[in-house]
Write an enzyme that holds these catalytic residues in place. Structure first.
Site, mmCIF file in Angstrom:
data_model
loop_
_atom_site.group_PDB
_atom_site.id
_atom_site.type_symbol
_atom_site.label_atom_id
_atom_site.label_comp_id
_atom_site.label_asym_id
_atom_site.label_seq_id
_atom_site.Cartn_x
_atom_site.Cartn_y
_atom_site.Cartn_z
ATOM 1 N N TYR A 54 0.848 -1.200 0.000
ATOM 2 C CA TYR A 54 0.000 0.000 0.000
ATOM 3 C C TYR A 54 0.880 1.245 0.000
ATOM 4 O O TYR A 54 0.748 2.124 -0.855
ATOM 5 C CB TYR A 54 -0.925 -0.024 1.212
ATOM 6 C CG TYR A 54 -1.798 1.203 1.353
ATOM 7 C CD1 TYR A 54 -2.576 1.661 0.278
ATOM 8 C CD2 TYR A 54 -1.865 1.913 2.550
ATOM 9 C CE1 TYR A 54 -3.378 2.776 0.411
ATOM 10 C CE2 TYR A 54 -2.673 3.029 2.682
ATOM 11 C CZ TYR A 54 -3.424 3.460 1.599
ATOM 12 O OH TYR A 54 -4.229 4.580 1.718
ATOM 13 N N ALA A 76 4.033 1.560 -0.759
ATOM 14 C CA ALA A 76 4.890 1.663 -1.947
ATOM 15 C C ALA A 76 4.102 2.143 -3.169
ATOM 16 O O ALA A 76 4.576 2.989 -3.937
ATOM 17 C CB ALA A 76 5.549 0.311 -2.231
HETATM 18 P P1 NAP Z 1 -13.507 3.105 0.327
HETATM 19 O O1 NAP Z 1 -14.489 3.596 1.321
HETATM 20 O O2 NAP Z 1 -12.935 1.742 0.487
HETATM 21 O O3 NAP Z 1 -14.114 3.222 -1.151
HETATM 22 C C1 NAP Z 1 -13.328 2.787 -2.223
HETATM 23 C C2 NAP Z 1 -13.835 3.387 -3.518
HETATM 24 O O4 NAP Z 1 -12.973 2.931 -4.573
HETATM 25 C C3 NAP Z 1 -15.247 2.951 -3.843
HETATM 26 O O5 NAP Z 1 -15.910 3.989 -4.517
HETATM 27 C C4 NAP Z 1 -15.008 1.775 -4.788
HETATM 28 O O6 NAP Z 1 -16.047 1.672 -5.746
HETATM 29 C C5 NAP Z 1 -13.728 2.170 -5.513
HETATM 30 N N1 NAP Z 1 -12.990 1.010 -5.957
HETATM 31 C C6 NAP Z 1 -12.400 0.057 -5.194
HETATM 32 N N2 NAP Z 1 -11.836 -0.881 -5.973
HETATM 33 C C7 NAP Z 1 -12.078 -0.522 -7.259
HETATM 34 C C8 NAP Z 1 -11.756 -1.087 -8.527
HETATM 35 N N3 NAP Z 1 -11.093 -2.238 -8.656
HETATM 36 N N4 NAP Z 1 -12.175 -0.442 -9.635
HETATM 37 C C9 NAP Z 1 -12.880 0.700 -9.540
HETATM 38 N N5 NAP Z 1 -13.209 1.291 -8.379
HETATM 39 C C10 NAP Z 1 -12.820 0.678 -7.248
HETATM 40 O O7 NAP Z 1 -12.265 4.112 0.175
HETATM 41 P P2 NAP Z 1 -11.790 5.336 1.108
HETATM 42 O O8 NAP Z 1 -11.447 4.823 2.458
HETATM 43 O O9 NAP Z 1 -12.712 6.481 0.950
HETATM 44 O O10 NAP Z 1 -10.402 5.671 0.391
HETATM 45 C C11 NAP Z 1 -10.336 6.516 -0.754
HETATM 46 C C12 NAP Z 1 -8.877 6.835 -1.032
HETATM 47 O O11 NAP Z 1 -8.308 7.460 0.117
HETATM 48 C C13 NAP Z 1 -8.012 5.609 -1.332
HETATM 49 O O12 NAP Z 1 -7.135 5.907 -2.381
HETATM 50 C C14 NAP Z 1 -7.266 5.379 -0.034
HETATM 51 O O13 NAP Z 1 -6.027 4.774 -0.246
HETATM 52 C C15 NAP Z 1 -7.115 6.801 0.477
HETATM 53 N N6 NAP Z 1 -6.960 6.882 1.932
HETATM 54 C C16 NAP Z 1 -7.934 6.430 2.772
HETATM 55 C C17 NAP Z 1 -7.741 6.513 4.152
HETATM 56 C C18 NAP Z 1 -8.788 6.033 5.141
HETATM 57 O O14 NAP Z 1 -8.471 5.922 6.343
HETATM 58 N N7 NAP Z 1 -10.003 5.742 4.712
HETATM 59 C C19 NAP Z 1 -6.550 7.067 4.670
HETATM 60 C C20 NAP Z 1 -5.584 7.519 3.786
HETATM 61 C C21 NAP Z 1 -5.799 7.422 2.410
HETATM 62 P P3 NAP Z 1 -17.125 0.462 -5.810
HETATM 63 O O15 NAP Z 1 -17.336 -0.015 -4.399
HETATM 64 O O16 NAP Z 1 -18.311 1.074 -6.459
HETATM 65 O O17 NAP Z 1 -16.464 -0.541 -6.651
#
Ligand code: NAP
Length: 244
Positions: free
Chosen positions: A150, A152
Site C-alpha cells: 500500500y 509503496a
Molecule cells: P472506500 O471507502 O474503500 O471506497 C473505495 C472506492 O474505490 C469505492 O468507490 C469503490 O467503488 C472504488 N474502488 C475500489 N476498488 C475498485 C476497482 N477495482 N475499480 C474501480 N473502483 C474501485 O475508500 P476510502 O477509504 O474512501 O479511500 C479513498 C482513497 O483514500 C483511497 O485511495 C485510499 O487509499 C485513500 N486513503 C484512505 C484513508 C482512510 O483511512 N479511509 C486514509 C488515507 C488514504 P465500488 O465499491 O463502487 O467498486
C-alpha cells in the site's frame, strides 16, 4: 458556483472520500462524472447530487483492468478536473502478500492514475487549463510495518504527482496530492474498536477524519483558488506528524 462549466471525473466516488469529493465539486457547480463499480451506489450518489441541484452521471469501470480504465477515459470526454481517488489498502506483512494483491495495489493505486493522466491531460493541455488531484496517504511517507505494498504504490503516486506537476506546469495543468490520515469510510468500517482507538491516539487532535474534511482539501486543490500551487502533497492528518 466557481466551477460551473467545468467537468470533473472522480474515481471511487461511490463511497467514502471520493463520494464526499464528488458532492462538494457538484456544490461548486462542476458537472461530476461519478466513477465506481457498484451501480446501485453510483445511482445513489448521482441522485443525491441532482436532488441538491447539481449535475452528475455514473460511469462504471474496474480500475484493475487497464482496458476498462482506458474506456472510462474515453467515455468521460473532456475533463477539466481529475481526482484519482479510488484505491485499495490491504495491510499485510510481506510474507503474506500474494502476487494477486501485489498487482491489485499497483494497478489500482498507481497504474490507473497513470493511464488516466496519460489519456486526459493532453485534452487539458489543448484547452489550456486543468487540475489533477491524487489521493495518497500518510502511509506513503511513513515507515510502518505491514503496510508495504500500500505504502509503496502510493509513494509511487506521490513521486508521479511531482513529475507530472513539472511536466505540465507550463501548459496550464496543475497536479497536486492530498495525503489523508485515518478517515472514517466504508473501507475502514470493519476496523475493530480497539484498533480505532489506537489510531485515534496517534493524531494530535485525538480523532480520525470525516470524509468531508479530506474532501475540502481536495476541492481546494482542484479549484482555481489554488492557482499558484502545483506539485505539493497536502497532509490532512489531524496533526499526526506533529506528534513526531
Ligand atoms: P472506500 O471507502 O474503500 O471506497 C473505495 C472506492 O474505490 C469505492 O468507490 C469503490 O467503488 C472504488 N474502488 C475500489 N476498488 C475498485 C476497482 N477495482 N475499480 C474501480 N473502483 C474501485 O475508500 P476510502 O477509504 O474512501 O479511500 C479513498 C482513497 O483514500 C483511497 O485511495 C485510499 O487509499 C485513500 N486513503 C484512505 C484513508 C482512510 O483511512 N479511509 C486514509 C488515507 C488514504 P465500488 O465499491 O463502487 O467498486
Amino acid at each position: 458556483m466557481e466551477m460551473s462549466g467545468q467537468t470533473a471525473l472522480v474515481t471511487g466516488a461511490t463511497a467514502g472520500i471520493g463520494r464526499a469529493v464528488a458532492v462538494q465539486l457538484a456544490q461548486e457547480g462542476a458537472e461530476v462524472i461519478v466513477h465506481g463499480r457498484d451501480a446501485r451506489r453510483g445511482a445513489e450518489v448521482v441522485a443525491h447530487i441532482e436532488a441538491a441541484g447539481g449535475r452528475a452521471r455514473f460511469v462504471p469501470a474496474d480500475l484493475a483492468d487497464s482496458d476498462d480504465v482506458l474506456r472510462l477515459a474515453a467515455e468521460s470526454g473532456a475533463v477539466d478536473i481529475l481526482v484519482n481517488n479510488a484505491g485499495v489498502y490491504k495491510f499485510l506483512p510481506t510474507s503474506e502478500m500474494t502476487d494477486e494483491l501485489f498487482d491489485l495495489h499497483m494497478d489500482l493505486n498507481t497504474k490507473a492514475p497513470y493511464l488516466l493522466v496519460r489519456s486526459l491531460a493532453p485534452g487539458m493541455v489543448r484547452r489550456g487549463h486543468g487540475s489533477i488531484v491524487n489521493v495518497s496517504t500518510l502511509a506513503a511517507s511513513e515507515v510502518t510495518t505491514g503496510t508495504g505494498m500500500y505504502s509503496a504504490s502510493k509513494a509511487a503516486l506521490e513521486q508521479l504527482t511531482e513529475i507530472w506537476a513539472a511536466e505540465y506546469a507550463a501548459q496550464g495543468v496543475r497536479v497536486n496530492a492530498v495525503a489523508p490520515g485515518p478517515t472514517r469510510t466504508p473501507g475502514t468500517d470493519d476496523m475493530d474498536a480497539a484498533t480505532f482507538k489506537r489510531i485515534e491516539a496517534t493524531t494530535a487532535m485525538g480523532r480520525v477524519a470525516e470524509p468531508e474534511e479530506v474532501a475540502e482539501a481536495v476541492v481546494f486543490l482542484a479549484s482555481r483558488r489554488s492557482s499558484y500551487i502545483t506539485g505539493v502533497v497536502l497532509e490532512v492528518s489531524g496533526g499526526r506528524l506533529a506528534l513526531g
